[in-house]
Design a protein around this motif. Structure first.
Motif, short mmCIF file in Angstrom:
data_model
loop_
_atom_site.label_atom_id
_atom_site.label_comp_id
_atom_site.label_asym_id
_atom_site.label_seq_id
_atom_site.Cartn_x
_atom_site.Cartn_y
_atom_site.Cartn_z
N GLU A 207 0.81 -1.21 0.00
CA GLU A 207 0.00 0.00 0.00
C GLU A 207 0.85 1.27 0.00
OE1 GLU A 207 -2.39 -0.39 3.45
OE2 GLU A 207 -3.47 -2.17 2.75
N LEU A 208 2.16 1.14 0.18
CA LEU A 208 3.06 2.28 0.28
C LEU A 208 3.96 2.35 -0.95
CD1 LEU A 208 4.13 1.65 3.98
CD2 LEU A 208 2.28 3.12 3.18
N ARG A 209 4.49 3.52 -1.21
CA ARG A 209 5.43 3.66 -2.31
C ARG A 209 6.74 2.97 -1.94
NH1 ARG A 209 6.10 9.66 -4.36
NH2 ARG A 209 7.36 8.49 -5.87
N PRO A 210 7.44 2.36 -2.91
CA PRO A 210 8.73 1.73 -2.59
C PRO A 210 9.70 2.75 -2.01
CG PRO A 210 7.98 1.09 -4.78
CD PRO A 210 7.06 2.18 -4.33
N ALA A 211 10.46 2.30 -1.01
CA ALA A 211 11.42 3.19 -0.38
C ALA A 211 12.70 3.32 -1.19
CB ALA A 211 11.74 2.70 1.03
N PHE B 141 17.86 -7.45 4.13
CA PHE B 141 18.20 -7.64 2.72
C PHE B 141 16.96 -7.99 1.91
CE2 PHE B 141 19.43 -10.48 -0.76
CZ PHE B 141 20.32 -9.70 -1.46
N VAL B 142 16.22 -9.00 2.34
CA VAL B 142 15.03 -9.42 1.60
C VAL B 142 13.91 -8.40 1.76
CG1 VAL B 142 13.31 -11.25 1.29
CG2 VAL B 142 15.68 -11.83 1.85
N GLY B 143 13.69 -7.96 2.99
CA GLY B 143 12.59 -7.03 3.24
C GLY B 143 12.73 -5.72 2.49
N ARG B 144 13.93 -5.15 2.51
CA ARG B 144 14.12 -3.84 1.92
C ARG B 144 14.44 -3.90 0.43
NH1 ARG B 144 11.52 -0.02 4.64
NH2 ARG B 144 12.14 0.12 6.83
N LEU B 145 15.39 -4.74 0.04
CA LEU B 145 15.87 -4.71 -1.34
C LEU B 145 14.96 -5.46 -2.31
CD1 LEU B 145 19.72 -5.05 -0.86
CD2 LEU B 145 18.28 -3.00 -0.92
N LEU B 146 14.16 -6.39 -1.81
CA LEU B 146 13.21 -7.08 -2.67
C LEU B 146 11.81 -6.48 -2.53
CD1 LEU B 146 12.46 -9.35 -4.66
CD2 LEU B 146 12.06 -10.83 -2.67
N PHE B 147 11.27 -6.52 -1.33
CA PHE B 147 9.87 -6.13 -1.15
C PHE B 147 9.66 -4.61 -1.13
CE2 PHE B 147 9.64 -10.52 0.39
CZ PHE B 147 8.48 -10.95 -0.22
N ASP B 148 10.66 -3.84 -0.67
CA ASP B 148 10.49 -2.39 -0.58
C ASP B 148 11.28 -1.67 -1.66
OD1 ASP B 148 9.27 -0.21 0.54
OD2 ASP B 148 10.70 0.03 2.17
N ASN B 149 11.61 -2.35 -2.73
CA ASN B 149 12.38 -1.78 -3.82
C ASN B 149 11.49 -1.63 -5.06
OD1 ASN B 149 14.60 -0.78 -5.19
ND2 ASN B 149 15.82 -2.65 -5.01
N ASP B 150 11.84 -0.70 -5.92
CA ASP B 150 11.12 -0.51 -7.17
C ASP B 150 11.44 -1.67 -8.10
OD1 ASP B 150 10.00 0.29 -9.55
OD2 ASP B 150 10.81 2.32 -9.49
N GLU B 151 10.44 -2.47 -8.46
CA GLU B 151 10.67 -3.64 -9.29
C GLU B 151 11.30 -3.28 -10.64
OE1 GLU B 151 7.23 -6.04 -9.77
OE2 GLU B 151 7.15 -6.66 -7.66
N ALA B 152 11.03 -2.09 -11.13
CA ALA B 152 11.57 -1.69 -12.43
C ALA B 152 13.08 -1.59 -12.41
CB ALA B 152 10.96 -0.36 -12.87
N ALA B 153 13.67 -1.46 -11.22
CA ALA B 153 15.12 -1.31 -11.11
C ALA B 153 15.85 -2.65 -11.02
CB ALA B 153 15.46 -0.47 -9.88
N LEU B 154 15.08 -3.75 -10.89
CA LEU B 154 15.71 -5.03 -10.60
C LEU B 154 15.93 -5.86 -11.86
CD1 LEU B 154 13.74 -6.04 -7.38
CD2 LEU B 154 15.90 -4.81 -7.57
N ARG B 155 16.90 -6.76 -11.77
CA ARG B 155 17.12 -7.76 -12.81
C ARG B 155 15.96 -8.76 -12.80
NH1 ARG B 155 21.77 -9.11 -15.33
NH2 ARG B 155 22.93 -7.78 -13.89
N ARG B 156 15.70 -9.38 -13.94
CA ARG B 156 14.63 -10.37 -14.02
C ARG B 156 15.18 -11.72 -14.49
NH1 ARG B 156 9.37 -8.23 -13.69
NH2 ARG B 156 9.47 -5.98 -13.37
N ASP B 157 14.59 -12.79 -13.94
CA ASP B 157 15.06 -14.12 -14.30
C ASP B 157 14.36 -14.59 -15.57
OD1 ASP B 157 12.49 -14.96 -13.59
OD2 ASP B 157 13.13 -15.84 -11.69
N GLY B 158 14.61 -15.85 -15.94
CA GLY B 158 14.06 -16.38 -17.18
C GLY B 158 12.55 -16.39 -17.21
N ALA B 159 11.90 -16.43 -16.05
CA ALA B 159 10.44 -16.41 -15.99
C ALA B 159 9.89 -14.99 -15.89
CB ALA B 159 9.97 -17.23 -14.79
#
Length: 410
Positions: free
Chosen positions: A310-314, A335-353
């Motif tokens: 419900e919040l904007r990514p930090a 690491f998981v809470g902030r960099l995965l769940f609270d990060n902008d997905e557009a900035a992340l690498r994507r896997d084969g799926a």
């Protein structure tokens, strides 16, 4: 059927030691009950007994209501304490039993006979737990709550080496060692000092190999504990940090491939094969103090938190390649809470799926050459997601973890 309560502490109790002991006293029936201390794990029984006595006293338990069970490999005359009538009488009168930390393998050596048969003291502990006695334990006293239990190993060793066929010189010898435990918490394997000693790989490997097929592991952080129901498996987290649950029910382990010698390719996939097997699809949850685990549903229940969605990514941190103490949010929970769940997905690498993921590396030398594992963390489609506590910490459910062997040159 066990009906008592279990206080399973992750070790290194410090700022929240009194909170943990207060809950242990509550589950035992209050300050007017009787308490026993089991120092079997420790190389310093007198010190461990004094510390547990002091913790009980600070929460209002009179000294004459606390007895130490004489069971130790280092105190002369205490080696056969699990057969001593004085210890049986003391335990029979106790409403709460506290198991000190140290070496969990020592606990099992002292509570079992040479032929592996249970001692009278262990049989009585089981009887008293079934009658409602509370049992608490920290560090080694937490590890023995499982059956089988983890008796030693590191994450790198558990992922990279054959399992040990006996206990090592210390619990941090690399090869994974599992063996019979007490089994007071029969719903999952338990690991302790979890985040501080980076034990995710160790617990995942142990649960994958667990012969009873329960497919669950619980990792308790330092200065933290779970207040668990011995009959149903539900628990609540207390203390300073939290507890992790790993679920390998849907995990897949690939067949090992031939050894290669190149680094990972630009898309994150290994460009050369490894003799180690990849592990994919491990489900990881993280619960903060106050949160509850619903054992029947195999789901966490988050308390007093806002849904992070419900919040904007930090953050908008592109493709963090994180590992080690200088990495951003270097401990597992942040690491998981902030960099995965609270990060902008557009900035992340994507896997084969097409899933966005973050990654870290586990690198050590083996036989003089570096070996590495890439740990990838992604969100499970349709998963429960992450939740923000009032103190800005993040709890989460349904992170999916892959352990991918990669070859590197240093």
């Amino acid at each position: 059927m066990t009906s008592g309560k279990l206080i399973i502490a992750g070790g290194a109790l410090a700022a929240h030691e009194d909170e943990v002991f207060e809950r242990f006293i509550l589950r035992s029936g209050g300050v007017d009950r009787r308490f026993a201390i089991l120092p079997a794990a420790t190389a310093e029984p007198a010190r461990a007994i004094a510390r547990a006595r002091a913790a009980l006293a600070r929460r209002g338990v009179a000294s004459d209501r606390v007895v130490a069970l004489e069971l130790s490999e280092v105190e002369p005359g205490w080696e056969r304490g699990a057969w001593a009538p004085r210890n049986l009488d003391a335990l029979r009168a106790a409403d709460g039993l506290w198991i000190s930390g140290g070496d969990q393998n020592a606990i099992m050596r002292l509570l079992l006979g040479p032929d592996g048969a249970e001692s009278p003291l262990l049989a009585l502990i089981r009887e008293r737990l079934g009658a409602g006695m509370a049992i608490g334990g920290t560090s080694a006293g937490a590890a023995v709550m499982s059956d089988p239990m983890i008796g030693g190993g590191t994450s790198f060793g558990a992922l990279s080496l054959p399992k040990a066929d006996g206990p090592g010189a210390s619990e941090i010898d690399r090869a994974l060692w599992t063996c019979p435990g007490l089994g007071f918490y029969p719903f999952a394997m338990v690991d302790q000092h979890f985040d501080a000693r980076a034990r995710l790989g160790r617990l995942v490997r142990a649960v994958l190999d667990e012969p009873r097929g329960r497919r669950l592991g619980v990792g308790v952080s330092e200065d933290s504990a779970i207040d668990a129901d011995a009959s149903g498996g539900d628990f609540q987290v207390l203390g300073s940090a939290g507890a992790f649950v790993v679920d390998v029910a849907e995990a897949l382990e690939e067949a090992p491939s031939a050894v290669g010698g190149e680094a990972a390719s630009g898309d994150g996939e290994p460009s050369a094969a490894s003799a180690r097997a990849a592990i994919r699809g491990v489900r990881l949850h993280y619960l903060l103090p106050g949160d509850r685990w619903d054992a029947a549903a195999r789901r966490p229940r988050f308390e007093g938190k806002r849904a992070l969605a419900e919040l904007r990514p930090a953050f908008a941190l592109p493709d963090p390649v994180a590992s080690g103490p200088l990495s951003p949010y270097g401990d597992l929970a942040r690491f998981v809470g902030r960099l995965l769940f609270d990060n902008d997905e557009a900035a992340l690498r994507r896997d084969g799926a097409g899933r966005p993921y973050v990654r870290g590396y586990l690198i050590e030398e083996l036989d003089g050459r570096p070996l590495a594992w890439e740990l990838r963390f992604a969100k499970a489609p349709g998963g429960q997601g992450a939740w923000l506590a009032p103190d800005e910490r993040v709890a989460f459910a349904d992170a999916i973890v892959d352990f991918v062997p990669v070859s590197i040159n240093l």
